[in-house]
Design an enzyme around this catalytic site. Structure first.
Site, mmCIF file in Angstrom:
data_model
loop_
_atom_site.group_PDB
_atom_site.id
_atom_site.type_symbol
_atom_site.label_atom_id
_atom_site.label_comp_id
_atom_site.label_asym_id
_atom_site.label_seq_id
_atom_site.Cartn_x
_atom_site.Cartn_y
_atom_site.Cartn_z
ATOM 1 N N GLU A 225 15.315 28.604 24.769
ATOM 2 C CA GLU A 225 13.852 28.597 24.770
ATOM 3 C C GLU A 225 13.290 28.252 26.154
ATOM 4 O OE1 GLU A 225 10.257 26.540 22.132
ATOM 5 O OE2 GLU A 225 12.296 25.736 22.029
ATOM 6 N N LYS B 264 6.367 32.705 20.100
ATOM 7 C CA LYS B 264 6.603 31.647 19.123
ATOM 8 C C LYS B 264 5.390 31.504 18.217
ATOM 9 C CE LYS B 264 8.443 26.876 19.114
ATOM 10 N NZ LYS B 264 8.879 25.796 20.022
ATOM 11 N N CYS C 113 13.017 28.687 17.981
ATOM 12 C CA CYS C 113 13.143 27.259 17.675
ATOM 13 C C CYS C 113 12.380 26.843 16.413
ATOM 14 C CB CYS C 113 12.728 26.413 18.887
ATOM 15 S SG CYS C 113 13.363 24.706 18.819
#
Length: 557
Positions: free
Chosen positions: A49, A118, A154
């Site tokens: 990430e 994200k 994530c």
């Protein structure tokens, strides 16, 4: 064989140690990792990430110039994939039409094939991504050489927004997840549980690529892994060590399967905590450009463990220890400090503090006339030591290591501008009894990747004797505090579990003691705000995780 009927795939996992803000350095790491993967015949390499910016970049992403540099790095990498080598999945922050995004780019064939943002932005504990990023749209899979790959980022697999389920329903065949997941004890098992939940719900194999390295107070421990759709662990990479590992995948009747890969040992308990402290300390020192460190070696347990961590992390030639004796320093302390430094092989100097302490007392004699000696005079000793260590730091460029543990920091058993002086504290998030446990563990083991020696590096007398600040005759910590096993249990209840005082008393603790410790905990907040950063080991470290007001009259009575 066409892309549509591709039967095998080689995916490299890049478990590496980027540095926040060092886009050029992170770009170099990415290029080197891709070259390694190419030599192993990889088709695709997965990075972690926000790899190009480093994670977490915090308010750096508010700078348009920084975002432009990150985008330029992505474009350079994309152009380099025209060589026919591995494609890339790499994280970077980007400026979108709606705001700034925590994004990944899929690079192949000389261009940016896809970008995904994200969705689930964490806003708890050490995370505050909603402050600097906006959430992306629900993603679909990316077609990479005929394989439909879902790339949740994530928190997208940790939360309840259904990102993995959406990817599965829209045709994803494999889930590749770039992560920035900080360490605390037992975190690998928790990650496994999170991933297994998604594997069961989606019926898809999932790769968890985890960042490595220290970033200020956070430690990213790596330990990347994958589960197949049948819930079997396909591979487990090492913890606290960099790796670029190529994994083999095969298309079977019921979908893609990762063939068995490496199964690294995952440290537990004291071993894991020690390695986290070592990595966090090493990266803080090295990434901030310090050539060496200096610390006061008192003959006590905290400074001994910090010295051991420093030598293990940096090597004995980069560690300087100083004994700073006064009239209350015992012969045991002299011997124990010297023995510890000798066992570790680091430089050891003695700088008496009698003259400066007496000088301060002389200067203040008229003002203090008629008052009784007490904590003020004791703190003068500590502040003199802090001043001397800072002078050595200024003169030689060595970073001062401060050595207070979490028990002391919780109740304010530390002196501002004295023993709290320093640039970093490797044991800041360890309670006193955990410090003792690390000392005993280190005497029996040499940590992986350590520069320090084997054998007993912390003299047994340091571990067995009663802890003391030695600021007055025959002083012990228990003159002012409950025994550390009881104190640590009360503090863990108050800090880690946010328990009420009645619940804590019900565990067998004295009610007056619990109320007193709670009062000291709140009272010491102003000190903690002025303390050096230190490695996060527990779920609730001071500063990033536990944020209490300084002005606070609440008491649980």
């Amino acid at each position: 064989m066409t892309q549509e009927n591709l039967q095998t795939l080689r995916i490299a996992i890049a478990q590496l140690n980027p540095t926040v803000g060092d886009v050029a350095g992170n770009l170099k790491l990415a290029r080197e990792a891709r070259a390694d993967a190419a030599r192993e015949g990889a088709d695709l390499i997965l990075f972690t990430e926000l790899f190009l910016s480093g994670y977490p970049p915090e308010d750096l992403v508010l700078k348009p110039a920084f975002l432009k540099v990150c985008l330029k790095a992505v474009e350079e990498l994309a152009a380099e994939t025209a060589d026919g080598g591995p494609g890339m999945i790499i994280g970077f922050p980007r400026q979108g039409e709606e705001g700034r995004h925590n994004s990944i780019a899929v690079l192949d064939g000389g261009k940016i094939v896809a970008i995904r943002d994200k969705i689930d932005l964490p806003n708890y504990g050490e995370f505050d991504e909603k402050r600097v990023f906006v959430a992306g749209a629900m993603p679909g899979p990316v077609n990479f050489r005929g394989v439909r790959i879902g790339i949740p980022i994530c928190e997208d697999i940790w939360g309840e927004l259904g990102v993995c389920e959406t990817l599965s329903e829209s045709g994803a065949e494999i889930l590749l997840v770039p992560n920035g997941s900080p360490y605390y004890r037992g975190k690998v098992d928790i990650r496994h549980q999170v991933v297994l939940k998604q594997v069961i719900e989606t019926g898809l194999p999932l790769v968890y690529a985890a960042q490595l390295g220290g970033q200020d107070e956070l430690v990213f421990d790596g330990a990347s892994f994958a589960f197949n759709a049948d819930k079997s662990l396909a591979f487990q990479l090492s913890q606290f060590e960099p790796a670029v590992v190529v994994t083999d995948w095969r298309r079977e009747e019921d979908g893609w399967r990762c063939l068995p890969g490496p199964m690294a040992h995952i440290p537990e308990k004291e071993e894991a905590d020690y390695l986290a402290c070592m990595l966090g300390f090493r990266d803080y020192v090295n990434k901030n450009g310090f050539k060496s460190v200096v610390l006061g070696l008192s003959g006590g347990i905290d400074s001994a463990v910090c010295a051991a961590i420093a030598v293990d992390a940096l090597g004995d030639e980069r560690v300087r220890t100083i004994m700073l004796p006064y009239r209350y320093t015992s012969e045991d302390s002299f011997k124990d400090a010297a023995d510890c430094a000798k066992a570790l092989g680091c430089r050891y100097d003695i700088v008496p503090i009698s003259d400066p302490v007496e000088g301060f007392l002389s200067s203040l004699a008229d003002m203090f006339e008629g008052t009784e000696q007490g904590i003020t005079e004791e703190n003068l000793q500590s502040r003199t030591r802090g001043t001397i260590l800072m002078a050595i730091s200024n003169k030689f460029g060595s970073m001062v290591v401060t050595t207070g543990n979490k028990s002391e920091m919780s109740v304010g058993y530390a002196t501002l501008y004295g023993d709290m002086n320093g640039g970093f504290n490797p044991i800041k998030d360890l309670y006193k009894m955990q410090v003792y446990a690390l000392a005993e563990w280190r005497n029996r083991h040499v940590p992986a990747g350590a520069f320090g020696p084997s054998g007993e590096v912390i003299p047994v007398n340091i571990i067995s004797k009663a802890p003391s600040a030695e600021l007055r005759p025959d002083q012990t910590d228990q003159d002012s505090l409950p025994p550390y096993p009881a104190l640590d249990d009360i503090l863990e209840c108050l800090v880690e579990m946010e328990m009420g005082t009645e619940e804590i008393v019900a565990r067998g603790h004295d009610v007056a003691t619990v109320h007193r410790i709670e009062h000291l905990l709140y009272l010491a907040e102003y000190k903690r705000r002025q303390s050096a950063p230190g490695v996060k080991i527990t779920k609730k470290n001071f500063g990033r995780d536990r944020r209490y007001p300084i002005t606070n009259r609440f008491r649980d009575r």
